[in-house]
Design an enzyme around this catalytic site. Structure first.
Site, PDB file in Angstrom:
ATOM      1  N   HIS A 192      -3.840  13.755   0.326  1.00 38.27           N
ATOM      2  CA  HIS A 192      -3.891  13.050   2.044  1.00 38.27           C
ATOM      3  C   HIS A 192      -3.045  12.940   2.758  1.00 38.27           C
ATOM      4  O   HIS A 192      -2.731  12.832   4.270  1.00 38.27           O
ATOM      5  CB  HIS A 192      -3.968  11.507   1.514  1.00 38.27           C
ATOM      6  CG  HIS A 192      -4.495  10.387   2.782  1.00 38.27           C
ATOM      7  ND1 HIS A 192      -5.101  10.652   3.121  1.00 38.27           N
ATOM      8  CD2 HIS A 192      -3.222   9.290   3.913  1.00 38.27           C
ATOM      9  CE1 HIS A 192      -5.152   9.588   4.563  1.00 38.27           C
ATOM     10  NE2 HIS A 192      -4.298   8.822   4.003  1.00 38.27           N
ATOM     11  N   ARG A 211      -7.858   4.036  13.283  1.00 32.28           N
ATOM     12  CA  ARG A 211      -7.267   4.884  13.291  1.00 32.28           C
ATOM     13  C   ARG A 211      -6.525   5.217  15.318  1.00 32.28           C
ATOM     14  O   ARG A 211      -5.519   5.576  15.121  1.00 32.28           O
ATOM     15  CB  ARG A 211      -7.967   6.586  13.339  1.00 32.28           C
ATOM     16  CG  ARG A 211      -8.266   6.453  11.404  1.00 32.28           C
ATOM     17  CD  ARG A 211      -7.215   6.752  11.166  1.00 32.28           C
ATOM     18  NE  ARG A 211      -7.837   6.951   9.534  1.00 32.28           N
ATOM     19  CZ  ARG A 211      -7.163   6.638   8.212  1.00 32.28           C
ATOM     20  NH1 ARG A 211      -5.703   6.232   8.854  1.00 32.28           N
ATOM     21  NH2 ARG A 211      -7.388   6.755   7.160  1.00 32.28           N
ATOM     22  N   ASP A 238       0.766  -1.303  -0.220  1.00 32.70           N
ATOM     23  CA  ASP A 238       0.238   0.309  -0.083  1.00 32.70           C
ATOM     24  C   ASP A 238       0.758   1.041   0.034  1.00 32.70           C
ATOM     25  O   ASP A 238       1.523   1.397   0.559  1.00 32.70           O
ATOM     26  CB  ASP A 238      -0.756  -0.178   1.268  1.00 32.70           C
ATOM     27  CG  ASP A 238      -2.174   1.023   0.911  1.00 32.70           C
ATOM     28  OD1 ASP A 238      -2.321   1.159  -0.221  1.00 32.70           O
ATOM     29  OD2 ASP A 238      -2.598   1.157   2.171  1.00 32.70           O
ATOM     30  N   ASP A 243      -9.124   0.319   2.359  1.00 37.22           N
ATOM     31  CA  ASP A 243      -8.114  -0.350   2.956  1.00 37.22           C
ATOM     32  C   ASP A 243      -8.713   0.597   4.066  1.00 37.22           C
ATOM     33  O   ASP A 243      -8.594   1.119   4.792  1.00 37.22           O
ATOM     34  CB  ASP A 243      -6.619   0.317   2.918  1.00 37.22           C
ATOM     35  CG  ASP A 243      -6.024   0.841   3.993  1.00 37.22           C
ATOM     36  OD1 ASP A 243      -6.035  -0.973   4.975  1.00 37.22           O
ATOM     37  OD2 ASP A 243      -4.922   1.730   3.799  1.00 37.22           O
ATOM     38  N   THR A 264      -8.872  -5.728   4.503  1.00 36.50           N
ATOM     39  CA  THR A 264      -9.243  -5.201   3.080  1.00 36.50           C
ATOM     40  C   THR A 264      -9.952  -5.369   1.806  1.00 36.50           C
ATOM     41  O   THR A 264      -9.599  -6.474   1.639  1.00 36.50           O
ATOM     42  CB  THR A 264      -7.255  -4.948   2.443  1.00 36.50           C
ATOM     43  OG1 THR A 264      -6.712  -4.432   3.817  1.00 36.50           O
ATOM     44  CG2 THR A 264      -7.349  -3.862   1.434  1.00 36.50           C
ATOM     45  N   LYS A 303      -4.340  -1.603  10.450  1.00 37.13           N
ATOM     46  CA  LYS A 303      -4.656  -1.602   8.741  1.00 37.13           C
ATOM     47  C   LYS A 303      -5.214  -3.408   8.650  1.00 37.13           C
ATOM     48  O   LYS A 303      -5.746  -4.204   7.125  1.00 37.13           O
ATOM     49  CB  LYS A 303      -3.817  -1.300   7.958  1.00 37.13           C
ATOM     50  CG  LYS A 303      -3.605  -0.285   8.725  1.00 37.13           C
ATOM     51  CD  LYS A 303      -3.739   1.333   7.221  1.00 37.13           C
ATOM     52  CE  LYS A 303      -3.731   2.122   7.514  1.00 37.13           C
ATOM     53  NZ  LYS A 303      -4.259   3.174   6.130  1.00 37.13           N
ATOM     54  N   GLU A 361     -10.910   3.971   3.654  1.00 34.40           N
ATOM     55  CA  GLU A 361      -9.042   4.623   2.822  1.00 34.40           C
ATOM     56  C   GLU A 361     -10.098   4.427   1.759  1.00 34.40           C
ATOM     57  O   GLU A 361      -9.678   3.101   1.247  1.00 34.40           O
ATOM     58  CB  GLU A 361      -8.081   4.238   2.852  1.00 34.40           C
ATOM     59  CG  GLU A 361      -7.623   5.372   4.530  1.00 34.40           C
ATOM     60  CD  GLU A 361      -5.924   4.680   4.896  1.00 34.40           C
ATOM     61  OE1 GLU A 361      -5.438   3.950   3.989  1.00 34.40           O
ATOM     62  OE2 GLU A 361      -5.892   5.927   5.511  1.00 34.40           O
ATOM     63  N   GLN A 368      -4.111   2.596  15.225  1.00 41.37           N
ATOM     64  CA  GLN A 368      -3.142   3.298  14.467  1.00 41.37           C
ATOM     65  C   GLN A 368      -2.366   4.098  14.370  1.00 41.37           C
ATOM     66  O   GLN A 368      -0.791   3.900  14.697  1.00 41.37           O
ATOM     67  CB  GLN A 368      -3.723   3.513  13.299  1.00 41.37           C
ATOM     68  CG  GLN A 368      -2.842   3.748  12.081  1.00 41.37           C
ATOM     69  CD  GLN A 368      -3.414   4.985  10.987  1.00 41.37           C
ATOM     70  OE1 GLN A 368      -4.796   4.960  10.288  1.00 41.37           O
ATOM     71  NE2 GLN A 368      -2.718   5.247   9.841  1.00 41.37           N
ATOM     72  N   GLU A 416      -8.924   3.798  -2.416  1.00 42.11           N
ATOM     73  CA  GLU A 416      -8.089   4.067  -3.268  1.00 42.11           C
ATOM     74  C   GLU A 416      -8.255   3.069  -4.479  1.00 42.11           C
ATOM     75  O   GLU A 416      -9.315   2.243  -4.610  1.00 42.11           O
ATOM     76  CB  GLU A 416      -6.910   2.963  -2.126  1.00 42.11           C
ATOM     77  CG  GLU A 416      -6.525   3.533  -0.923  1.00 42.11           C
ATOM     78  CD  GLU A 416      -5.911   2.895  -0.123  1.00 42.11           C
ATOM     79  OE1 GLU A 416      -4.392   2.211  -0.710  1.00 42.11           O
ATOM     80  OE2 GLU A 416      -5.361   2.707   1.337  1.00 42.11           O
ATOM     81  N   GLU A 419     -10.579  12.748   7.393  1.00 42.20           N
ATOM     82  CA  GLU A 419      -9.844  14.170   7.154  1.00 42.20           C
ATOM     83  C   GLU A 419     -11.238  14.418   6.817  1.00 42.20           C
ATOM     84  O   GLU A 419     -11.628  16.212   7.199  1.00 42.20           O
ATOM     85  CB  GLU A 419      -9.291  14.125   5.416  1.00 42.20           C
ATOM     86  CG  GLU A 419      -8.078  12.964   5.626  1.00 42.20           C
ATOM     87  CD  GLU A 419      -8.025  13.028   4.075  1.00 42.20           C
ATOM     88  OE1 GLU A 419      -6.626  13.803   3.439  1.00 42.20           O
ATOM     89  OE2 GLU A 419      -7.671  11.471   3.586  1.00 42.20           O
TER      90      GLU A 419
HETATM   91 CA    CA Z   1      -4.327   2.999   2.774  1.00 37.28          CA
END
Ligand code: CA
Length: 387
Positions: free
Chosen positions: A121, A219, A114, A215, A239, A235, A183, A222, A185, A338
């Site tokens: 971002h 948080r 990844d 993904d 996925t 993570k 996420e 993380q 992606e 975000e």
């Molecule tokens: Ca990611």
């Protein structure tokens, strides 16, 4: 656009210029490879009389390489074209309505990487996670930053996502993540491998196609674990990818130069061809659109990611998946952290509830459209409670 005899195909975003590949099954039958045409899937093994498509993953076909991919695509476009009406009687029995099939993980994922290729971002996350520092680390504009993820927990769209438990910040305390995020992606699927010690050649000699990726990211887990070695359990629990892999060939009209880079990257990262993609994503939470980020202005392009990933001689395997990193563009973000600015500005949903992060029972769907009247297959997932 080449017209098709398949009902509804020309009016859909899955006409003959698209033709994504997936693995499907009907009740009681073995999973096998098909292509999507409109709201149908074409069963390839009998139509093309080729056992490679009777496999339960795309890998054996992907391993054949680019010439085979191009020939197969051309044959399918010819078989399905309106002027090929003579084929119709033989092919039509192998066209299955999508609502009669179960979709499976399309690729046996070999390695999963990844990246972190969006300037917006990376800058936003830097500001949120490290408010007292420069948002971008000094390496960020010199190389496409990435990490190796967990290939074995890549799941197909529709798979329920169980809320993970772990050591959380603030604290640390142990329990279910309370800051579960998405996420949005774009993932790249490798077909042709390389040998150990050898760098990858041309991007489209190795990469077969693309798929949408979610993904999922805890948080609070993380934030506590990521220094100094990067993402790990926050993570790796799941996925999600779309069941459909869209060939690069279908994305020709979407190709763009890619964002200007300053400083100019080192020679091995120089772009030889335009591999930026003009895709517009849509992120939906419980059916409501919460963001429409653009892929077009991603800082690092996927040819650069491939070159970087193999510059040390690390080999590619058929079925490798590498993802772009969260796609955020000016004012449109691919993650809730975000969108809600780390929970400071919750979003209000039509049912009157608000969200900073995901609640149990929430469903997230990511879709995308490209110039040329094509769509990528969507990726969706619903959050189930921690156990
Ligand atoms: Ca990611």
């Amino acid at each position: 656009m080449t017209r098709s005899w398949v009902p509804g195909a020309d009016e859909s975003l899955f006409g003959l210029d698209n033709l994504p590949y997936g693995v499907f099954s009907r009740q009681g039958e073995a999973p096998r490879v098909g292509v999507r045409v409109g709201d149908h899937v074409l069963d390839l093994a009998p139509v093309l009389d080729d056992e490679v498509f009777a496999a339960p993953s795309l890998n054996p076909f992907l391993a054949r390489g680019r010439t085979a991919w191009q020939e197969t695509r051309a044959r399918l476009q010819a078989i399905l074209a309106a002027e090929a009406g003579g084929n119709r009687a033989a092919v039509e029995p192998h066209l299955v309505p999508l609502d009669q099939v179960t979709m499976h993980l399309p690729v046996e994922v070999a390695d999963y990487v990844d990246f972190y290729a969006s300037l917006e971002h990376a800058s936003n996350l830097g500001r949120i996670f490290r408010p007292d520092e420069e948002p971008l680390k000094p390496n960020w504009r010199h190389l496409p930053v990435g990490y190796h993820g967990r290939a074995g927990t890549v799941v197909v769209s529709g798979t329920p996502i169980r809320r993970p438990c772990g050591q959380r910040m603030p604290g640390p305390s142990f329990g279910p993540s309370v800051r579960l995020d998405i996420e949005a992606e774009l993932g790249y699927v490798v077909g042709a491998p390389t040998r150990l010690g050898e760098r990858a050649g041309a991007f489209d000699d190795h990469v077969f196609g693309v798929t949408l990726v979610n993904d999922w990211s805890a948080r609070d887990i993380q934030a506590w674990e990521y220094v100094p070695l990067g993402p790990f359990l926050g993570k790796s629990f799941a996925t999600s990818i779309s069941p459909w892999i869209t060939p690069l060939e279908a994305l020709r009209p979407a190709r763009v130069a890619g964002r200007e880079q300053d400083p100019a990257p080192l020679d091995y990262l120089r772009r030889d061809a335009p591999w930026g993609l003009d895709l517009t994503l849509r992120v939906e939470l419980n059916g409501e659109t919460i963001s429409t980020p653009s892929y077009r202005d991603m800082y690092w392009t996927p040819d650069q990611m491939l070159a970087h990933m193999t510059v040390n001689g690390a080999s590619l395997r058929t079925g490798d998946l590498f993802a772009s990193g969260t796609i955020s563009s000016e004012g449109a973000f691919g993650s809730l952290i975000e969108v809600t600015w780390n929970g400071a500005e919750p979003i209000k949903l039509a049912d009157g509830t608000t969200r900073s992060f995901l609640e149990d029972g929430d469903t997230v769907t990511i879709s995308a459209v490209a110039p040329g009247g094509i769509a990528l297959g969507a990726v969706t997932g619903r959050i189930t409670p921690a156990t």
